[in-house]
Design an enzyme around this catalytic site. Structure first.
Site, mmCIF file in Angstrom:
data_model
loop_
_atom_site.group_PDB
_atom_site.id
_atom_site.type_symbol
_atom_site.label_atom_id
_atom_site.label_comp_id
_atom_site.label_asym_id
_atom_site.label_seq_id
_atom_site.Cartn_x
_atom_site.Cartn_y
_atom_site.Cartn_z
ATOM 1 N N ASP A 187 -11.401 -5.281 44.739
ATOM 2 C CA ASP A 187 -11.306 -3.950 44.134
ATOM 3 C C ASP A 187 -12.678 -3.315 43.982
ATOM 4 O OD1 ASP A 187 -8.406 -3.931 43.609
ATOM 5 O OD2 ASP A 187 -8.889 -5.582 42.252
ATOM 6 N N ASP A 217 -15.819 -9.393 46.520
ATOM 7 C CA ASP A 217 -14.717 -9.047 45.632
ATOM 8 C C ASP A 217 -13.815 -8.092 46.409
ATOM 9 O OD1 ASP A 217 -13.172 -8.730 43.314
ATOM 10 O OD2 ASP A 217 -14.388 -7.040 42.637
ATOM 11 N N ARG A 246 -4.396 -3.928 29.569
ATOM 12 C CA ARG A 246 -4.209 -5.250 30.171
ATOM 13 C C ARG A 246 -2.813 -5.390 30.757
ATOM 14 N NH1 ARG A 246 -3.844 -9.770 25.974
ATOM 15 N NH2 ARG A 246 -1.752 -8.885 25.939
ATOM 16 N N ASP A 247 -1.809 -4.886 30.043
ATOM 17 C CA ASP A 247 -0.436 -4.974 30.545
ATOM 18 C C ASP A 247 -0.244 -4.216 31.854
ATOM 19 O OD1 ASP A 247 0.255 -6.549 28.422
ATOM 20 O OD2 ASP A 247 1.298 -4.980 27.296
#
Length: 577
Positions: free
Chosen positions: A129, A127, A280-281
């Site tokens: 991050d 992955d 989420r935004d």
């Protein structure tokens, strides 16, 4: 330097026997009769559960704890005899502290839940991050501030929320959030709430209130979070497993706190959904990505060790791939900073915006080529080529195009559910969990203060367990005093990690729900992938054979091997909050 006269393993075994002998001497002193050592008690590398621990397997009616106070020939009354045992146990326990402190855990150790050999591993996946790229606390502050402002601007929340800032040490990941009751809490592996860790807003909820709300401390399975930790399909609990969720927990708590302080009536379910959407935004709309790219040195901790790991794997002819949910521009900027402009040369396959965990289950999404400029191409993908970037797709197509199946693949990620669960349960890949918090917790466990607390806590617990058989009021008063001391010490062992929620891995003596999932879905786990630098590619990781409750450890528990000083703390150190 002269060589040791005995192999290391024998020296450790000898040390275990010496510690067992010390406690046998204590028993002889207290019981006034010979005592034969038995090599079946728990973990001689640790301080046992006090004097009675060595005798707990005998018939209860004949145990030392039950009989030590039965004789009054020496003129001592029952409480006096109990305190005599207490004081002698404490003296002997304190004498073992230096030996236990010398047996510390190396934070750079790789820990095994399942036996696994790097000799069999040909392909390494990552992955991005918190696996290859590690972020400073500035990123959590950024996420919190942006999401808070979105609540105010887009959802018309009160501007008074601007007075709240991100609280770095408030929460730990792995916590559960009761969406309907607006409560943040820590739950153990058996679905029991750890009292003292339930928070409404920024303030703890009294234990009596928690017990009344949940009709005890147990959370039924149907109310727990779903397989991926989400609160969906009737599940009322949400589990926060992602490191990125720390600012989300802080924001939820701050907004709850604001509403309660100002006596504002609100619907907890709406609050949870609004905060979830705001967080989420921050990711989906690219706000966080643009901010990090604009000041990468502020947000990314330079990953020279990540570069060293990738280089080592490449030099040994290992295949490597990257599967991340982050967009290409963001990954490219970060990898340029961590590795250099030629970072793509190290990877055989690079997949961005993969939409994990859906990537591992949804067969419908095909791969799509992405140019260096970010443009999407429409041609069908017949093979995954080195030096090219792909978007979305699914694991089933990935396996068909690469042939990388089974235990020859080892994938690393920080999210127990989204990164690792499906791979180990459905596809047979080996999995490695990256747990950055591990390094800090091990350093705390290695301190003399912690060792001292846990050694005496274990010994005191053993005394209580054995001496509770004396039912006369005077003896019960002594045992009750010991129980109060134990409860106070348990709170101290929690607070030493995090004053609100304690350790990521323990709820007092039980593993946390997080620990349970970690042990199920990760073959190995470590603080960072840099730990791989301490092992060669022929190394086999062996889990400790921790005895079941009905088993007797005939052999001392071994330590993870492969680095110079990897000795692992015994059960005494591990049984924290």
């Amino acid at each position: 330097m002269a060589p040791l006269s005995l192999p290391l393993s024998l020296l450790k075994h000898k040390n275990c026997l010496q510690k067992a002998n010390i406690f046998c001497n204590v028993l002889q002193t207290l019981h006034h009769r010979p005592f034969t050592p038995r090599l079946w008690k728990r973990n001689f590398g640790a301080v046992p559960h006090g004097v009675g621990q060595f005798l707990s397997q005998e018939p209860r009616v004949k145990s030392y704890a039950a009989s030590v106070c039965s004789s009054s020939s020496d003129g001592q009354d029952m409480p006096e005899r109990l305190w005599s045992v207490y004081n002698e146990t404490k003296r002997q326990t304190e004498g073992l502290i230096p030996a236990i402190s010398a047996n510390s855990v190396n934070p750079d150790t790789i820990f095994a839940n399942n036996e696994m050999s790097l000799r069999d591993t040909e392909i390494y996946g990552f992955d991005y991050d918190y696996t290859l790229a590690f972020y400073s606390r500035n990123l959590h502050t950024l996420i919190f501030n942006i999401a808070r402002d979105i609540l105010i601007t887009n959802h018309r929340y009160p501007e008074g929320l601007l007075n709240y800032e991100y609280i770095p040490n408030f929460a730990v990941r792995g916590l559960h959030y009761d969406v309907q009751k607006a409560l943040l809490m820590k739950i153990d592996a058996f679905h029991y709430i750890q009292l003292g860790t339930v928070y409404r807003g920024l303030h703890p909820v009294p234990d009596e209130e928690v017990i009344a709300m949940y009709d005890g401390c147990h959370v039924p399975l149907e109310n727990m979070s779903d397989f991926y930790g989400k609160s969906s399909h009737g599940h009322t609990m949400k589990q926060f497993m992602d490191i990125f969720s720390l600012p989300e927990m802080s924001l939820l708590s701050c907004v709850n706190d604001f509403f309660m302080r100002h006596n504002i009536d609100y619907e907890p379910v709406h609050l949870y959904k609004d905060v979830k959407e705001a967080i989420r935004d921050v990711h989906v709309k690219g706000i966080m990505y643009r901010a990090v790219e604009a000041d990468i040195e502020k947000y990314i901790c330079y990953g020279e060790q990540s570069h060293a790991v990738l280089k080592k794997l490449s030099e040994h002819g290992k295949k490597m791939f990257l599967i991340t949910n982050s967009p290409f521009d963001f990954v490219d900027r970060g990898m340029n900073y961590i590795v250099g402009k030629d970072w793509q040369d190290l990877f055989d396959v690079v997949i961005v915006q993969a939409d994990k965990p859906g990537f591992f289950n949804d067969r419908r999404k095909p791969f799509r080529r992405v140019t260096d400029k970010g443009a999407l191409l429409w041609d069908r993908i017949h093979k995954l080529e080195k030096g090219k970037i792909y978007k979305q797709g699914n694991l089933y197509e990935f396996l068909r195009l690469t042939g990388w199946t089974g235990s020859k693949v080892l994938y690393f990620g920080d999210h127990i559910y989204s990164d690792l669960a499906d791979l180990t349960l459905k596809h047979g890949w080996r999995t490695g969990a990256i747990i950055p918090e591990l390094r800090k917790e091990i350093k705390i466990m290695n301190t003399e203060q912690y060792v001292h607390m846990m050694a005496w806590l274990q010994a005191l617990t053993g005394l209580i367990e054995q001496m509770q058989v004396h039912r006369d009021p005077a003896s019960q008063a002594v045992v009750e005093e010991w129980i109060r001391e134990r409860e106070a010490m348990r709170s101290q062992t929690k607070d030493i990690f995090n004053s609100q929620f304690g350790s990521l891995f323990r709820t007092y003596h039980n593993p946390t729900y997080f620990s349970r999932r970690l042990s199920r879905f990760a073959d190995i786990y470590m603080a960072s992938i840099s730990c791989l630098l301490n092992y060669d590619f022929q190394h086999t990781f062996f889990p400790r054979r921790t005895p079941l409750q009905h088993e007797s450890p005939f052999w001392p528990e071994h330590s993870p091997a492969g680095i110079s000083v990897p000795s692992q703390l015994s059960r005494t150190k591990a049984e924290s909050d």
